[in-house]
Motif scaffolding. Structure first.
Motif, PDB file in Angstrom:
ATOM      1  N   SER A 292      -8.784   4.710   1.998  1.00  0.00           N
ATOM      2  CA  SER A 292      -7.429   5.174   1.657  1.00  0.00           C
ATOM      3  C   SER A 292      -6.810   6.040   2.750  1.00  0.00           C
ATOM      4  O   SER A 292      -5.626   6.383   2.666  1.00  0.00           O
ATOM      5  CB  SER A 292      -7.465   5.966   0.343  1.00  0.00           C
ATOM      6  N   ARG A 293      -7.573   6.378   3.785  1.00  0.00           N
ATOM      7  CA  ARG A 293      -7.097   7.310   4.809  1.00  0.00           C
ATOM      8  C   ARG A 293      -5.776   6.876   5.457  1.00  0.00           C
ATOM      9  O   ARG A 293      -4.874   7.703   5.626  1.00  0.00           O
ATOM     10  CB  ARG A 293      -8.168   7.513   5.888  1.00  0.00           C
ATOM     11  N   PRO A 294      -5.602   5.592   5.861  1.00  0.00           N
ATOM     12  CA  PRO A 294      -4.340   5.220   6.517  1.00  0.00           C
ATOM     13  C   PRO A 294      -3.101   5.402   5.632  1.00  0.00           C
ATOM     14  O   PRO A 294      -1.983   5.479   6.145  1.00  0.00           O
ATOM     15  CB  PRO A 294      -4.544   3.740   6.869  1.00  0.00           C
ATOM     16  N   PHE A 295      -3.307   5.471   4.308  1.00  0.00           N
ATOM     17  CA  PHE A 295      -2.183   5.506   3.374  1.00  0.00           C
ATOM     18  C   PHE A 295      -2.048   6.862   2.676  1.00  0.00           C
ATOM     19  O   PHE A 295      -1.125   7.071   1.886  1.00  0.00           O
ATOM     20  CB  PHE A 295      -2.357   4.401   2.326  1.00  0.00           C
ATOM     21  N   ALA A 296      -2.984   7.779   2.977  1.00  0.00           N
ATOM     22  CA  ALA A 296      -3.037   9.041   2.234  1.00  0.00           C
ATOM     23  C   ALA A 296      -1.867   9.966   2.544  1.00  0.00           C
ATOM     24  O   ALA A 296      -1.433  10.732   1.678  1.00  0.00           O
ATOM     25  CB  ALA A 296      -4.365   9.755   2.508  1.00  0.00           C
ATOM     26  N   ALA A 297      -1.334   9.912   3.763  1.00  0.00           N
ATOM     27  CA  ALA A 297      -0.196  10.782   4.090  1.00  0.00           C
ATOM     28  C   ALA A 297       1.029  10.393   3.270  1.00  0.00           C
ATOM     29  O   ALA A 297       1.709  11.253   2.697  1.00  0.00           O
ATOM     30  CB  ALA A 297       0.117  10.703   5.586  1.00  0.00           C
ATOM     31  N   ASP A 298       1.317   9.083   3.198  1.00  0.00           N
ATOM     32  CA  ASP A 298       2.436   8.630   2.372  1.00  0.00           C
ATOM     33  C   ASP A 298       2.197   8.980   0.905  1.00  0.00           C
ATOM     34  O   ASP A 298       3.124   9.414   0.206  1.00  0.00           O
ATOM     35  CB  ASP A 298       2.602   7.110   2.500  1.00  0.00           C
TER      36      ASP A 298
ATOM     37  N   THR B 110      -1.230  -4.319   0.507  1.00  0.00           N
ATOM     38  CA  THR B 110      -0.167  -4.870   1.358  1.00  0.00           C
ATOM     39  C   THR B 110      -0.264  -4.377   2.799  1.00  0.00           C
ATOM     40  O   THR B 110       0.494  -4.840   3.664  1.00  0.00           O
ATOM     41  CB  THR B 110       1.215  -4.486   0.797  1.00  0.00           C
ATOM     42  N   ASP B 111      -1.193  -3.421   3.026  1.00  0.00           N
ATOM     43  CA  ASP B 111      -1.392  -2.818   4.348  1.00  0.00           C
ATOM     44  C   ASP B 111      -0.076  -2.270   4.902  1.00  0.00           C
ATOM     45  O   ASP B 111       0.291  -2.508   6.053  1.00  0.00           O
ATOM     46  CB  ASP B 111      -1.994  -3.838   5.329  1.00  0.00           C
ATOM     47  N   GLU B 112       0.609  -1.483   4.066  1.00  0.00           N
ATOM     48  CA  GLU B 112       1.889  -0.903   4.452  1.00  0.00           C
ATOM     49  C   GLU B 112       1.840   0.618   4.357  1.00  0.00           C
ATOM     50  O   GLU B 112       1.383   1.170   3.358  1.00  0.00           O
ATOM     51  CB  GLU B 112       3.012  -1.417   3.542  1.00  0.00           C
ATOM     52  N   HIS B 113       2.310   1.258   5.381  1.00  0.00           N
ATOM     53  CA  HIS B 113       2.483   2.720   5.332  1.00  0.00           C
ATOM     54  C   HIS B 113       3.498   3.119   6.391  1.00  0.00           C
ATOM     55  O   HIS B 113       3.682   2.426   7.404  1.00  0.00           O
ATOM     56  CB  HIS B 113       1.155   3.451   5.550  1.00  0.00           C
ATOM     57  N   LEU B 114       4.181   4.246   6.151  1.00  0.00           N
ATOM     58  CA  LEU B 114       5.188   4.749   7.084  1.00  0.00           C
ATOM     59  C   LEU B 114       4.655   5.875   7.955  1.00  0.00           C
ATOM     60  O   LEU B 114       5.036   6.009   9.114  1.00  0.00           O
ATOM     61  CB  LEU B 114       6.423   5.240   6.314  1.00  0.00           C
ATOM     62  N   LEU B 115       3.795   6.720   7.388  1.00  0.00           N
ATOM     63  CA  LEU B 115       3.297   7.898   8.090  1.00  0.00           C
ATOM     64  C   LEU B 115       1.906   7.646   8.654  1.00  0.00           C
ATOM     65  O   LEU B 115       1.116   6.886   8.079  1.00  0.00           O
ATOM     66  CB  LEU B 115       3.258   9.100   7.138  1.00  0.00           C
ATOM     67  N   GLU B 116       1.602   8.319   9.747  1.00  0.00           N
ATOM     68  CA  GLU B 116       0.280   8.199  10.362  1.00  0.00           C
ATOM     69  C   GLU B 116      -0.668   9.229   9.771  1.00  0.00           C
ATOM     70  O   GLU B 116      -0.257  10.331   9.397  1.00  0.00           O
ATOM     71  CB  GLU B 116       0.379   8.401  11.877  1.00  0.00           C
ATOM     72  N   ALA B 117      -1.929   8.872   9.691  1.00  0.00           N
ATOM     73  CA  ALA B 117      -2.942   9.786   9.164  1.00  0.00           C
ATOM     74  C   ALA B 117      -3.003  11.054  10.013  1.00  0.00           C
ATOM     75  O   ALA B 117      -2.960  10.997  11.245  1.00  0.00           O
ATOM     76  CB  ALA B 117      -4.308   9.099   9.144  1.00  0.00           C
TER      77      ALA B 117
ATOM     78  N   ALA C 187      -2.475   4.432  -8.123  1.00  0.00           N
ATOM     79  CA  ALA C 187      -1.932   3.069  -8.156  1.00  0.00           C
ATOM     80  C   ALA C 187      -1.139   2.768  -6.884  1.00  0.00           C
ATOM     81  O   ALA C 187      -1.213   1.651  -6.337  1.00  0.00           O
ATOM     82  CB  ALA C 187      -1.053   2.891  -9.389  1.00  0.00           C
ATOM     83  N   LEU C 188      -0.384   3.748  -6.409  1.00  0.00           N
ATOM     84  CA  LEU C 188       0.377   3.564  -5.178  1.00  0.00           C
ATOM     85  C   LEU C 188      -0.545   3.359  -3.976  1.00  0.00           C
ATOM     86  O   LEU C 188      -0.263   2.535  -3.092  1.00  0.00           O
ATOM     87  CB  LEU C 188       1.288   4.768  -4.943  1.00  0.00           C
ATOM     88  N   LEU C 189      -1.634   4.106  -3.936  1.00  0.00           N
ATOM     89  CA  LEU C 189      -2.613   3.949  -2.853  1.00  0.00           C
ATOM     90  C   LEU C 189      -3.184   2.532  -2.836  1.00  0.00           C
ATOM     91  O   LEU C 189      -3.314   1.908  -1.774  1.00  0.00           O
ATOM     92  CB  LEU C 189      -3.739   4.970  -3.014  1.00  0.00           C
ATOM     93  N   LYS C 190      -3.541   2.031  -4.005  1.00  0.00           N
ATOM     94  CA  LYS C 190      -4.095   0.681  -4.098  1.00  0.00           C
ATOM     95  C   LYS C 190      -3.078  -0.356  -3.635  1.00  0.00           C
ATOM     96  O   LYS C 190      -3.416  -1.310  -2.924  1.00  0.00           O
ATOM     97  CB  LYS C 190      -4.540   0.394  -5.527  1.00  0.00           C
ATOM     98  N   ASP C 191      -1.828  -0.181  -4.036  1.00  0.00           N
ATOM     99  CA  ASP C 191      -0.782  -1.125  -3.641  1.00  0.00           C
ATOM    100  C   ASP C 191      -0.570  -1.114  -2.132  1.00  0.00           C
ATOM    101  O   ASP C 191      -0.439  -2.170  -1.497  1.00  0.00           O
ATOM    102  CB  ASP C 191       0.526  -0.773  -4.355  1.00  0.00           C
ATOM    103  N   MET C 192      -0.525   0.084  -1.530  1.00  0.00           N
ATOM    104  CA  MET C 192      -0.345   0.169  -0.077  1.00  0.00           C
ATOM    105  C   MET C 192      -1.517  -0.454   0.669  1.00  0.00           C
ATOM    106  O   MET C 192      -1.336  -1.097   1.714  1.00  0.00           O
ATOM    107  CB  MET C 192      -0.157   1.640   0.342  1.00  0.00           C
ATOM    108  N   ALA C 193      -2.733  -0.267   0.121  1.00  0.00           N
ATOM    109  CA  ALA C 193      -3.908  -0.847   0.755  1.00  0.00           C
ATOM    110  C   ALA C 193      -3.869  -2.372   0.685  1.00  0.00           C
ATOM    111  O   ALA C 193      -4.224  -3.064   1.651  1.00  0.00           O
ATOM    112  CB  ALA C 193      -5.171  -0.317   0.093  1.00  0.00           C
TER     113      ALA C 193
END
Length: 307
Positions: free
Chosen positions: A153-159, A205-212, A197-203
Motif C-alpha cells: 500500500s506504500r505507493p498509495f498511502a499518501a493519497d 488500478t495502479d493510480e495515485h497522484l502523490l509520491e510516497a 477500500a480506497l487503498l485497495k481500489d488504487m492498488a
C-alpha cells in the motif's frame, strides 16, 4: 561530593522547567480567554508574575510562546499514541484509537481554538508553522496506513492519508457537538474502513497522484535525537522522582539507557519498559519535560531510526 553537585544540578534544571511550564500555562489561559491577538507579552508577565527578562529566557517572542504550547500538546499525544501500540496487535482498531487520542487532546486542551487564532492572525511565521504541523500529521498517517495495510500500500498511502484526513474533518464539522469517546471512535473507524477500500481500489488500478514520503520531505522534519543524549536524560529524570518511586525509576532508566547504547537495541523491550517509566511521573511538576524526552525516545524507536 559529585553526587551532591549532580543533585543540585538536577534540582536547578527541574526548577527551570517548572517555571517555564508555569509561564506557558499562564499564556495559554490568556490566549484562550482574550484571544492571541489581544494578549500582549506584558499581559503574560502580569499573569505569570515574572519579569520581562525571565520571559525572554524561555521565548524569543509571543509567537514562540504559542508554538511551545502547541508543541507540548503534540508531544503528549505522540507519546500516548506510541504507548497505545506497545504490546498490542496492529490493525485498523489501533490506528483509530491513535487518531482518537490526538483528537480528544486537541478538544480537551482547546488546542483547536489556538489553531484558529493562528489561521486568523495573518502572521506568515505562524502560518508556516501550522502548515508544518499539518504535514507532519499527514506524514504520520501515511506511515501508519502502510504499517496497517502492508508494504504493497506504500505507493498509495499518501493519497489515502490526504483523503482520510479530509473525510474525517468533514464528518467532525458536520456534527461538532459530538464529544463522547464512543461516537468519535465510531466515526474515525468508519472513515478508516472507507480509506481501506480506497487503498485497495488504487492498488487495483495502479493510480495515485502523490509520491510516497512527500509529506515527510515537505514537513522538514527535525533532526533525529541522539541515543546517548536521550539515555542521559532518562537517567537524570529518574533521579528526580520522589523517594518511593525512585528505585523503580532508576531500574527502568538504567535498562533503557543500556539498551540505547547497544549495537542492536531490543526495540520491543524498550517499548515495554518505556510505558511504565513515563507513568511514574504522572502528576509530578516535571511531567511535561518527561513527555518531551519520551517523545524523543519514541522517535528513536520508529522503524529504521536507531543508528
Amino acid at each position: 561530593m559529585i553526587t551532591f553537585f549532580k543533585t543540585l544540578a538536577y534540582r536547578k534544571v527541574n526548577a527551570l522547567n517548572e517555571r517555564k511550564q508555569h509561564v506557558l500555562n499562564a499564556a495559554k489561559r490568556l490566549f484562550l480567554e482574550n484571544g492571541f491577538a489581544n494578549t500582549s507579552i506584558q499581559n503574560i508577565l502580569d499573569e505569570a508574575g515574572i519579569s520581562k527578562g525571565t520571559f525572554y529566557n524561555y521565548f524569543n517572542s509571543k509567537n514562540e510562546c504559542l508554538i511551545s504550547i502547541i508543541e507540548d500538546s503534540t508531544e503528549n499525544s505522540s507519546v500516548l499514541r506510541e504507548e497505545l501500540a506497545a504490546g498490542r496487535q496492529d490493525g485498523p482498531g489501533l490506528l483509530a484509537d491513535q487518531i482518537l487520542v490526538r483528537l480528544q487532546m486537541n478538544r480537551e486542551q482547546k488546542i483547536i481554538r489556538l489553531y484558529e487564532a493562528i489561521l486568523h492572525s495573518g502572521d506568515p511565521d505562524l502560518r508556516n508553522y501550522m502548515k508544518a504541523v499539518h504535514l507532519s500529521e499527514l506524514a504520520w498517517l501515511e506511515r501508519r496506513l502502510t504499517d496497517v495495510y502492508g508494504e504493497q500500500s506504500r505507493p498509495f498511502a499518501a493519497d489515502a492519508a490526504l483523503m482520510h484526513f479530509g473525510m474525517l474533518g468533514q464528518y467532525l464539522q458536520f456534527a461538532p457537538d459530538i464529544t463522547s469517546t464512543e461516537e468519535l471512535s465510531n466515526r474515525i473507524l468508519f472513515v478508516t474502513k472507507r480509506t481501506e477500500a480506497l487503498l485497495k481500489d488504487m492498488a487495483e488500478t495502479d493510480e495515485h497522484l502523490l509520491e510516497a514520503g512527500q509529506f515527510v520531505l515537505s514537513a522538514d522534519s527535525p533532526t533525529l535525537p541522539s541515543p546517548r543524549g536521550v539515555a542521559a536524560d532518562l537517567l537524570r529524570l529518574a533521579d528526580t522522582l520522589p523517594s518511593e518511586r525512585r528505585e523503580t525509576g532508576r531500574e527502568f532508566a538504567v535498562f533503557l539507557s543500556g539498551e540505547l547504547s547497544e549495537e542492536r537495541p531490543r526495540t520491543a523491550l524498550l517499548k515495554t519498559v518505556a510505558v511504565p517509566f513515563r507513568r511514574l511521573f504522572d502528576g509530578l511538576p516535571n511531567e511535561s519535560e518527561v513527555r518531551t524526552v519520551m517523545s524523543a525516545l519514541w522517535r528513536l524507536l520508529a522503524p529504521d531510526e536507531i543508528r
